[in-house]
Design an enzyme around this catalytic site. Structure first.
Site, PDB file in Angstrom:
ATOM      1  N   GLN A  97       0.849  -1.193   0.000  1.00  0.00           N
ATOM      2  CA  GLN A  97       0.000   0.000   0.000  1.00  0.00           C
ATOM      3  C   GLN A  97       0.886   1.245   0.000  1.00  0.00           C
ATOM      4  O   GLN A  97       1.809   1.358   0.820  1.00  0.00           O
ATOM      5  CB  GLN A  97      -0.914   0.012   1.233  1.00  0.00           C
ATOM      6  CG  GLN A  97      -1.909   1.169   1.228  1.00  0.00           C
ATOM      7  CD  GLN A  97      -2.872   1.148   2.423  1.00  0.00           C
ATOM      8  OE1 GLN A  97      -2.675   0.390   3.378  1.00  0.00           O
ATOM      9  NE2 GLN A  97      -3.898   1.975   2.348  1.00  0.00           N
ATOM     10  N   THR A  98       0.632   2.145  -0.927  1.00  0.00           N
ATOM     11  CA  THR A  98       1.428   3.381  -0.994  1.00  0.00           C
ATOM     12  C   THR A  98       0.567   4.621  -0.802  1.00  0.00           C
ATOM     13  O   THR A  98       1.083   5.668  -0.408  1.00  0.00           O
ATOM     14  CB  THR A  98       2.177   3.499  -2.343  1.00  0.00           C
ATOM     15  OG1 THR A  98       1.238   3.434  -3.403  1.00  0.00           O
ATOM     16  CG2 THR A  98       3.215   2.383  -2.496  1.00  0.00           C
ATOM     17  N   VAL A  99      -0.736   4.523  -1.070  1.00  0.00           N
ATOM     18  CA  VAL A  99      -1.648   5.636  -0.790  1.00  0.00           C
ATOM     19  C   VAL A  99      -2.574   5.169   0.326  1.00  0.00           C
ATOM     20  O   VAL A  99      -3.244   4.141   0.196  1.00  0.00           O
ATOM     21  CB  VAL A  99      -2.467   6.036  -2.036  1.00  0.00           C
ATOM     22  CG1 VAL A  99      -3.465   7.139  -1.689  1.00  0.00           C
ATOM     23  CG2 VAL A  99      -1.540   6.477  -3.164  1.00  0.00           C
ATOM     24  N   HIS A 103      -8.109   1.317  -1.301  1.00  0.00           N
ATOM     25  CA  HIS A 103      -8.459   1.235  -2.722  1.00  0.00           C
ATOM     26  C   HIS A 103      -8.342  -0.194  -3.213  1.00  0.00           C
ATOM     27  O   HIS A 103      -7.468  -0.936  -2.804  1.00  0.00           O
ATOM     28  CB  HIS A 103      -7.603   2.180  -3.571  1.00  0.00           C
ATOM     29  CG  HIS A 103      -6.122   2.066  -3.365  1.00  0.00           C
ATOM     30  ND1 HIS A 103      -5.478   2.533  -2.229  1.00  0.00           N
ATOM     31  CD2 HIS A 103      -5.150   1.560  -4.151  1.00  0.00           C
ATOM     32  CE1 HIS A 103      -4.185   2.308  -2.329  1.00  0.00           C
ATOM     33  NE2 HIS A 103      -3.947   1.714  -3.495  1.00  0.00           N
TER      34      HIS A 103
END
Ligand SMILES: [Zn+2]
Length: 153
Positions: A97-99, A103
């Site tokens: 996960q980067t944001v 999502h």
């Protein structure tokens, strides 16, 4: 936790940041991933900010999968190469996960597209019934401590 006012995906949901939308309703927004792993890679996000899976409210959670299902069906009708679809939710940095606004990736797949998830070496061998039972018991204990009503007996 990210302040929703500074969250890139909250800004997209609010129309305050540039994104190419494919679907938006009162609960979810779907838009093109700016760095697609395959052509047609779409992200489906809850409109209400949730930094991670645990923070996701049930109403938003219930809306995510039907929206992803609609996008997946649309991909198959779109003419975009799509012989299959992966749905992927990365929860936590170690999971990719980067944001930090939940999502769901909708990734169209074709044979030989080069995308994939790798299994750790040796994971194709079953750990055996006893080890699986031990792990399941630990997970059931976790469910009880979280007060989740849907635990299996
Ligand atoms: Zn957000």
């Amino acid at each position: 936790m990210t302040n929703p006012a500074e969250c890139a995906f909250c800004r997209i949901v609010a129309g305050q940041a540039d994104a190419i939308l494919v679907l938006q309703d009162e609960r979810v927004t779907a838009f093109m991933d700016a760095h697609p792993v395959t052509t047609g890679h779409v992200l489906v996000v809850p409109n209400r900010h949730a930094g991670d899976l645990l923070a996701l409210d049930e109403d938003s959670a219930r809306a995510l999968l039907p929206a992803a299902q609609r996008v997946a069906e649309a991909l198959r009708r779109s003419g975009v190469p799509c012989d299959g679809v992966n749905l992927l939710l990365a929860d936590g940095t170690v999971a990719g996960q980067t944001v930090f606004h939940v999502h769901l990736h909708v990734i169209p797949r074709t044979r030989g597209d080069g995308f994939g998830l790798r299994r750790p070496l040796g994971s194709l061998r079953s750990p055996g019934r006893s080890a699986l039972e031990t792990t399941a018991a630990a997970i059931r204990a976790g469910l009880r401590s979280a007060g989740t009503p849907r635990e299996a007996e």
